[in-house]
Design a protein around this motif. Structure first.
Motif, PDB file in Angstrom:
ATOM      1  N   SER A   1      30.763   5.205 -10.185  1.00 28.80           N
ATOM      2  CA  SER A   1      31.162   4.094 -11.056  1.00 28.80           C
ATOM      3  C   SER A   1      30.896   2.713 -10.446  1.00 28.80           C
ATOM      4  N   GLN A   2      30.853   2.652  -9.102  1.00 35.63           N
ATOM      5  CA  GLN A   2      30.674   1.346  -8.446  1.00 35.63           C
ATOM      6  C   GLN A   2      29.404   0.637  -8.934  1.00 35.63           C
ATOM      7  N   VAL A   3      28.386   1.442  -9.229  1.00 35.83           N
ATOM      8  CA  VAL A   3      27.080   0.878  -9.604  1.00 35.83           C
ATOM      9  C   VAL A   3      27.187   0.028 -10.873  1.00 35.83           C
ATOM     10  N   ALA A   4      28.043   0.477 -11.796  1.00 31.78           N
ATOM     11  CA  ALA A   4      28.196  -0.268 -13.052  1.00 31.78           C
ATOM     12  C   ALA A   4      29.382  -1.227 -13.032  1.00 31.78           C
ATOM     13  N   ASP A   5      30.443  -0.895 -12.294  1.00 31.06           N
ATOM     14  CA  ASP A   5      31.701  -1.646 -12.425  1.00 31.06           C
ATOM     15  C   ASP A   5      31.934  -2.776 -11.432  1.00 31.06           C
ATOM     16  N   ALA A   6      31.233  -2.738 -10.295  1.00 33.68           N
ATOM     17  CA  ALA A   6      31.447  -3.823  -9.327  1.00 33.68           C
ATOM     18  C   ALA A   6      30.967  -5.138  -9.938  1.00 33.68           C
ATOM     19  N   SER A   7      31.403  -6.231  -9.345  1.00 29.66           N
ATOM     20  CA  SER A   7      30.988  -7.536  -9.868  1.00 29.66           C
ATOM     21  C   SER A   7      29.463  -7.665  -9.871  1.00 29.66           C
ATOM     22  N   HIS A   8      28.857  -7.369  -8.734  1.00 31.78           N
ATOM     23  CA  HIS A   8      27.391  -7.420  -8.612  1.00 31.78           C
ATOM     24  C   HIS A   8      26.907  -6.182  -7.859  1.00 31.78           C
ATOM     25  N   LEU A   9      25.733  -5.730  -8.231  1.00 27.59           N
ATOM     26  CA  LEU A   9      25.120  -4.622  -7.480  1.00 27.59           C
ATOM     27  C   LEU A   9      23.948  -5.192  -6.680  1.00 27.59           C
ATOM     28  N   ILE A  10      24.010  -5.009  -5.371  1.00 28.56           N
ATOM     29  CA  ILE A  10      22.885  -5.465  -4.545  1.00 28.56           C
ATOM     30  C   ILE A  10      22.073  -4.245  -4.124  1.00 28.56           C
ATOM     31  N   VAL A  11      20.794  -4.281  -4.460  1.00 28.69           N
ATOM     32  CA  VAL A  11      19.877  -3.212  -4.049  1.00 28.69           C
ATOM     33  C   VAL A  11      19.070  -3.768  -2.880  1.00 28.69           C
ATOM     34  N   LEU A  12      19.289  -3.165  -1.722  1.00 30.90           N
ATOM     35  CA  LEU A  12      18.587  -3.644  -0.521  1.00 30.90           C
ATOM     36  C   LEU A  12      17.288  -2.853  -0.402  1.00 30.90           C
ATOM     37  N   CYS A  13      16.176  -3.565  -0.458  1.00 33.27           N
ATOM     38  CA  CYS A  13      14.865  -2.904  -0.517  1.00 33.27           C
ATOM     39  C   CYS A  13      14.064  -3.136   0.762  1.00 33.27           C
ATOM     40  N   ALA A  14      13.272  -2.115   1.103  1.00 37.33           N
ATOM     41  CA  ALA A  14      12.346  -2.246   2.232  1.00 37.33           C
ATOM     42  C   ALA A  14      10.963  -2.575   1.669  1.00 37.33           C
ATOM     43  N   ARG A  15      10.206  -3.384   2.392  1.00 37.48           N
ATOM     44  CA  ARG A  15       8.839  -3.678   1.975  1.00 37.48           C
ATOM     45  C   ARG A  15       7.947  -2.496   2.334  1.00 37.48           C
TER      46      ARG A  15
ATOM     47  N   PRO B   1      27.263  -2.402  -3.782  1.00 36.81           N
ATOM     48  CA  PRO B   1      28.018  -3.108  -4.813  1.00 36.81           C
ATOM     49  C   PRO B   1      29.042  -4.005  -4.126  1.00 36.81           C
ATOM     50  N   ILE B   2      29.275  -5.180  -4.707  1.00 37.95           N
ATOM     51  CA  ILE B   2      30.295  -6.083  -4.162  1.00 37.95           C
ATOM     52  C   ILE B   2      31.256  -6.494  -5.282  1.00 37.95           C
ATOM     53  N   GLY B   3      32.499  -6.748  -4.927  1.00 40.33           N
ATOM     54  CA  GLY B   3      33.469  -7.143  -5.950  1.00 40.33           C
ATOM     55  C   GLY B   3      34.878  -7.016  -5.429  1.00 40.33           C
ATOM     56  N   TYR B   4      35.766  -6.582  -6.315  1.00 44.39           N
ATOM     57  CA  TYR B   4      37.177  -6.482  -5.936  1.00 44.39           C
ATOM     58  C   TYR B   4      37.730  -5.117  -6.329  1.00 44.39           C
ATOM     59  N   ARG B   5      38.467  -4.509  -5.412  1.00 44.15           N
ATOM     60  CA  ARG B   5      39.014  -3.165  -5.629  1.00 44.15           C
ATOM     61  C   ARG B   5      39.946  -3.119  -6.836  1.00 44.15           C
ATOM     62  N   SER B   6      39.951  -1.991  -7.503  1.00 42.02           N
ATOM     63  CA  SER B   6      40.894  -1.778  -8.599  1.00 42.02           C
ATOM     64  C   SER B   6      42.211  -1.305  -7.998  1.00 42.02           C
ATOM     65  N   MET B   7      43.305  -1.656  -8.660  1.00 42.18           N
ATOM     66  CA  MET B   7      44.632  -1.193  -8.216  1.00 42.18           C
ATOM     67  C   MET B   7      44.706   0.330  -8.273  1.00 42.18           C
ATOM     68  N   ASP B   8      43.843   0.927  -9.080  1.00 41.61           N
ATOM     69  CA  ASP B   8      43.874   2.396  -9.257  1.00 41.61           C
ATOM     70  C   ASP B   8      43.102   3.149  -8.180  1.00 41.61           C
ATOM     71  N   ASP B   9      42.476   2.424  -7.258  1.00 39.84           N
ATOM     72  CA  ASP B   9      41.653   3.122  -6.260  1.00 39.84           C
ATOM     73  C   ASP B   9      42.528   3.687  -5.143  1.00 39.84           C
ATOM     74  N   LYS B  10      42.747   4.993  -5.212  1.00 35.75           N
ATOM     75  CA  LYS B  10      43.650   5.635  -4.232  1.00 35.75           C
ATOM     76  C   LYS B  10      43.074   5.591  -2.822  1.00 35.75           C
TER      77      LYS B  10
END
Ligand SMILES: Cc1cc2nc3c(=O)[nH]c(=O)nc-3n(C[C@H](O)[C@H](O)[C@H](O)COP(=O)(O)O)c2cc1C
Length: 213
Positions: free
Chosen positions: A72-86, A186-195
């Motif tokens: 779910s992090q891929v869709a729900d985090a504030s931003h998704l950063i894909v770190l790519c290699a050249r 992914p970067i953002g803020y944890r949900s209160m529901d994340d055990k």
């Protein structure tokens, strides 16, 4: 022992966030700072064999999630950063890097010839596959810098290798840009529901991982 930025406290606070709060967004200012952290990360010879993609489009992220073990992090985090290699670690890239260095440092290209030969020599000693693995190692350094900086700012992250890189390359059109997805953050803020947030951190004891010789 406390340090100015309380690094250990931040590292204990951070965890690989499983559930992000989809409503909480990282500010543009913080995003700028974190992407500067990526850009300023060190790399072998300073070559920076990477690019970082900030994915915000919800449709694309929904699609990417399907190729990330449905995490779910891929869709729900504030931003998704894909770190790519050249994938184009070739003579042209090395020469353009040398030109850039000469310009920034105000020196001649000729004065950097030895440096250029050293980089080219290292590259030539590797297969294309080994060069790509080398590039990916550098990308992971940037990942570490990003996670640590985010933790200091109380921004949550999750390092992720659980995705299909070939699908990411296809969906984000990376091949034609001479890139391949190496790792996600992914970067953002944890949900209160994340055990997972309240689970004890599992690390080996100092005596098990720190050696003196
Ligand atoms: C390179 C790498 C890849 C990872 N891939 C995933 C992943 O795909 N999904 C996930 O939920 N966690 C992933 N993790 C998180 C680890 O499971 C987690 O960092 C580890 O268990 C230690 O826990 P902590 O980060 O919460 O302290 C990954 C971590 C690293 C460093």
């Amino acid at each position: 022992m406390k340090t100015e930025h309380n690094i250990i406290e931040s590292l204990n606070w951070r965890y690989a966030t499983k559930i992000f709060d989809p409503e909480k967004k990282v500010s543009e200012e913080d995003l700028f700072e974190l992407t500067e952290v990526l850009r300023l990360s060190p790399s072998s010879f300073g070559l920076q064999p990477w690019k970082f993609i900030v994915v915000t489009d919800p449709q694309i992220r929904k699609l990417l999630k399907e190729h990330s073990w449905n995490q779910s992090q891929v869709a729900d985090a504030s931003h998704l950063i894909v770190l790519c290699a050249r994938t184009d670690l070739d003579e042209k890239l090395v020469k353009s890097f040398i030109e850039h260095t000469a310009k920034i440092r105000g020196v001649s290209k000729e004065s950097l010839l030895h440096y250029e030969q050293m980089i080219l020599g290292t590259r030539k000693s590797m297969s294309d596959q080994a060069a790509l693995e080398w590039a990916k190692k550098q990308v992971y350094i940037a990942l570490g810098f990003l996670m640590e900086a985010a933790a200091l700012k109380k921004i949550d992250t999750c390092p992720m290798e659980g995705f299909d890189a070939s699908k990411y390359d296809e969906i984000l059109g990376l091949k034609k840009e001479n890139l391949t997805a190496a790792v996600l953050c992914p970067i953002g803020y944890r949900s209160m529901d994340d055990k997972y947030a309240s689970l004890k951190k599992v690390r080996f004891e100092r005596s098990q991982v720190l050696l003196k010789k």
